[in-house]
Design an enzyme around this catalytic site. Structure first.
Site, short mmCIF file in Angstrom:
data_model
loop_
_atom_site.label_atom_id
_atom_site.label_comp_id
_atom_site.label_asym_id
_atom_site.label_seq_id
_atom_site.Cartn_x
_atom_site.Cartn_y
_atom_site.Cartn_z
N GLY A 13 7.36 -9.51 -6.38
CA GLY A 13 8.64 -10.19 -6.14
C GLY A 13 9.84 -9.56 -6.80
N SER A 14 9.63 -8.65 -7.76
CA SER A 14 10.76 -7.98 -8.39
C SER A 14 10.96 -6.56 -7.88
CB SER A 14 10.58 -7.97 -9.92
OG SER A 14 9.43 -7.22 -10.26
N GLY A 15 10.13 -6.15 -6.94
CA GLY A 15 10.24 -4.81 -6.37
C GLY A 15 11.26 -4.76 -5.23
N LEU A 16 11.33 -3.65 -4.56
CA LEU A 16 12.32 -3.42 -3.50
C LEU A 16 12.18 -4.45 -2.37
CD1 LEU A 16 14.52 -1.50 -2.32
CD2 LEU A 16 12.65 -0.33 -1.15
N VAL A 17 10.99 -4.58 -1.80
CA VAL A 17 10.80 -5.50 -0.68
C VAL A 17 10.84 -6.95 -1.16
CG1 VAL A 17 9.23 -6.22 1.17
CG2 VAL A 17 9.52 -3.79 0.65
N TYR A 140 -2.45 6.29 -1.61
CA TYR A 140 -2.07 5.01 -0.99
C TYR A 140 -3.04 4.68 0.12
CZ TYR A 140 2.36 4.81 -3.46
OH TYR A 140 3.31 4.72 -4.43
#
Length: 140
Positions: A13-17, A140
């Site tokens: 929730g604190s990342g880019l998306v 990934y």
């Protein structure tokens, strides 16, 4: 629509998306929705017990899963196995806890790093398996 409250938990929730989702949600509030935006400070999703504790604490009805171990080009190349292993652990823990807690809906994102190395632009989802990814994204 049901009158029951939905608890939507966003991993990463604190990342880019995750931050973009949060910005949208805050500018478009809905009744009967509680949004939880997790960061790595809330618990280590690689750890099964920590992930269980998060699910028990928030009891989500829906999960938007965007958390991942991420790095830059050089980290991706230097730690391919670590990136792969840790992301598998994160994804497996989140999916399994969604199953156990009977989460109504799980939306799980893929990294754009999965697109083929040699491609034409613009890229779209039909090109996903047109070739191997750039070597820096093998983890990934």
């Amino acid at each position: 629509m049901s009158s029951e409250k939905s608890v939507i938990m966003v991993t990463g929730g604190s990342g880019l998306v995750g931050s973009a989702i949060k910005q949208f949600v805050e500018s478009n509030p809905k009744e009967n929705e509680e949004w939880i935006f997790l960061s790595s400070k809330d618990g280590d999703l690689r750890d099964r017990k920590a992930t269980e504790a998060i699910f028990q604490k928030f009891n989500p009805t829906h999960v938007i899963h965007v958390a991942a171990k991420v790095g830059g080009l050089f980290a991706n190349m230097a730690e391919k196995v670590e990136f792969y292993r840790e992301n598998v652990l994160i994804n497996d823990n989140v999916m399994e806890l969604c199953r156990i807690h009977k989460v109504a809906k799980l939306v799980s994102f893929l990294s754009t790093c999965i697109f083929p190395n040699k491609t034409t632009f613009p890229i779209d989802e039909t090109m996903l398996h047109d070739g191997p990814p750039h070597p820096s994204n093998e983890g990934y």
